[in-house]
Design a protein around this motif. Structure first.
Motif, PDB file in Angstrom:
ATOM      1  N   PHE A  27     -31.052 -36.222  -2.887  1.00 53.40           N
ATOM      2  CA  PHE A  27     -31.957 -36.129  -4.031  1.00 53.40           C
ATOM      3  C   PHE A  27     -32.944 -37.289  -3.966  1.00 53.40           C
ATOM      4  O   PHE A  27     -32.592 -38.394  -3.535  1.00 53.40           O
ATOM      5  CB  PHE A  27     -31.178 -36.214  -5.351  1.00 53.40           C
ATOM      6  CG  PHE A  27     -30.029 -35.240  -5.448  1.00 53.40           C
ATOM      7  CD1 PHE A  27     -30.260 -33.891  -5.661  1.00 53.40           C
ATOM      8  CD2 PHE A  27     -28.719 -35.673  -5.318  1.00 53.40           C
ATOM      9  CE1 PHE A  27     -29.202 -32.984  -5.750  1.00 53.40           C
ATOM     10  CE2 PHE A  27     -27.656 -34.787  -5.401  1.00 53.40           C
ATOM     11  CZ  PHE A  27     -27.899 -33.438  -5.624  1.00 53.40           C
ATOM     12  N   HIS A  28     -34.173 -37.042  -4.409  1.00 54.10           N
ATOM     13  CA  HIS A  28     -35.162 -38.114  -4.388  1.00 54.10           C
ATOM     14  C   HIS A  28     -36.178 -37.889  -5.511  1.00 54.10           C
ATOM     15  O   HIS A  28     -36.234 -36.807  -6.106  1.00 54.10           O
ATOM     16  CB  HIS A  28     -35.886 -38.160  -3.034  1.00 54.10           C
ATOM     17  CG  HIS A  28     -36.714 -36.947  -2.747  1.00 54.10           C
ATOM     18  ND1 HIS A  28     -38.039 -36.843  -3.142  1.00 54.10           N
ATOM     19  CD2 HIS A  28     -36.417 -35.779  -2.120  1.00 54.10           C
ATOM     20  CE1 HIS A  28     -38.512 -35.671  -2.770  1.00 54.10           C
ATOM     21  NE2 HIS A  28     -37.555 -34.999  -2.148  1.00 54.10           N
ATOM     22  N   ASN A  29     -36.968 -38.898  -5.791  1.00 57.87           N
ATOM     23  CA  ASN A  29     -37.985 -38.777  -6.844  1.00 57.87           C
ATOM     24  C   ASN A  29     -39.394 -38.842  -6.273  1.00 57.87           C
ATOM     25  O   ASN A  29     -40.347 -39.200  -6.972  1.00 57.87           O
ATOM     26  CB  ASN A  29     -37.783 -39.837  -7.926  1.00 57.87           C
ATOM     27  CG  ASN A  29     -38.193 -41.233  -7.478  1.00 57.87           C
ATOM     28  OD1 ASN A  29     -38.265 -41.512  -6.267  1.00 57.87           O
ATOM     29  ND2 ASN A  29     -38.452 -42.125  -8.430  1.00 57.87           N
ATOM     30  N   GLY A  30     -39.538 -38.483  -5.002  1.00 51.60           N
ATOM     31  CA  GLY A  30     -40.852 -38.520  -4.377  1.00 51.60           C
ATOM     32  C   GLY A  30     -41.712 -37.328  -4.770  1.00 51.60           C
ATOM     33  O   GLY A  30     -41.244 -36.188  -4.783  1.00 51.60           O
ATOM     34  N   ASP A  31     -42.951 -37.580  -5.112  1.00 48.74           N
ATOM     35  CA  ASP A  31     -43.928 -36.519  -5.369  1.00 48.74           C
ATOM     36  C   ASP A  31     -44.710 -36.329  -4.071  1.00 48.74           C
ATOM     37  O   ASP A  31     -45.699 -37.011  -3.814  1.00 48.74           O
ATOM     38  CB  ASP A  31     -44.849 -36.918  -6.521  1.00 48.74           C
ATOM     39  CG  ASP A  31     -45.780 -35.781  -6.940  1.00 48.74           C
ATOM     40  OD1 ASP A  31     -45.634 -34.676  -6.394  1.00 48.74           O
ATOM     41  OD2 ASP A  31     -46.641 -36.003  -7.807  1.00 48.74           O
TER      42      ASP A  31
END
Length: 250
Positions: A235-239
């Motif tokens: 999981f990651h929070n990269g846009d």
């Protein structure tokens, strides 16, 4: 997730899954086994987590007898499987927060492989809790552009969904709690609103925008992590720039 890239991210993820079908089965068997061990049962109806893992295995076209054997191995009916669940946290290129969930029978090997992947692509390991506070666990049902917004909104909220989010491209997401996820999927499917993609995931409160260079590095990092046998989920929070996701579909 940013409205302009929601559906592109889903298509990218589905394409990646199709390319790694063999590894997906291996990971799903391990997930079923761990869930059965945790619930101390081989009966999916007796454990919500096992029910979810079994449903994912069936969705990936895994044979019924393979799933049943994994359930029985996990519960100890066919001999115990000794997998430990370990979560690693860290940062990827551009300061993107990353969570890596693993199921492993050799923690030293796993941590070494995860650390190597991160460092190779401009990331680094963090301490426990260093990024997980940025994420929330929730069920997400995704619909392709063109779904009937009014029908979906009425049916989802009637079935107990927390929210229905429409994107600029006409796609939609129905959000719910992990506990209500399986029932919501079944209810909406019965109502003729089967989601194009559905999962229980870790969703970040806020995204970190990355440029094309760091976006490419991030995608390579995710691919490398997901290739590791012990890694179950990333999981990651990269846009990620939508151009990179579109290019991958061509």
């Amino acid at each position: 997730m940013a409205g302009h890239s929601k559906w592109a991210n889903i298509k990218h993820k589905k394409a990646a899954v199709d390319k790694k079908r063999g590894k997906i089965w291996t990971k799903l068997i391990r997930e079923v086994t761990v869930a059965a061990r945790e619930g101390k049962t081989s009966d999916p109806n007796a454990s919500p987590r096992l029910r979810l893992a079994v449903d994912k295995a069936y969705a990936a076209n895994m044979p019924k007898d393979t799933i049943e054997r994994a359930c029985k191995r996990g519960s100890g009916e066919l001999g115990a499987e000794n997998y430990n669940e370990v979560r690693y946290e860290g940062y990827g290129p551009g300061g993107v927060a990353i969570i890596i969930d693993t199921a492993t029978d050799n923690v030293n090997r796993t941590v070494s492989e995860v650390r190597h992947a991160l460092s190779k692509h401009g990331g680094n390991m963090g301490t426990s809790g260093s990024v997980s506070y940025m994420f929330n666990k929730l069920g997400v049902l995704s619909y392709a552009p063109g779904v009937n917004e009014d029908k979906l909104m009425d049916a989802a909220l009637e079935a107990g969904a927390d929210d229905v989010v429409m994107a600029d491209d006409g796609s939609a997401e129905v959000l719910t709690t992990p506990d209500n996820y399986a029932e919501l999927v079944a209810t909406l499917t019965k109502a003729g609103l089967e989601p194009d993609d559905a999962e229980v995931t870790e969703r970040a409160d806020n995204l970190t925008a990355v440029d094309l260079e760091n976006g490419e590095r991030l995608l390579k990092l995710i691919d490398m992590l997901e290739e590791l046998d012990d890694v179950q989920e990333v999981f990651h929070n990269g846009d990620i720039p939508v151009e990179l996701l579109d290019d991958d579909e061509e």
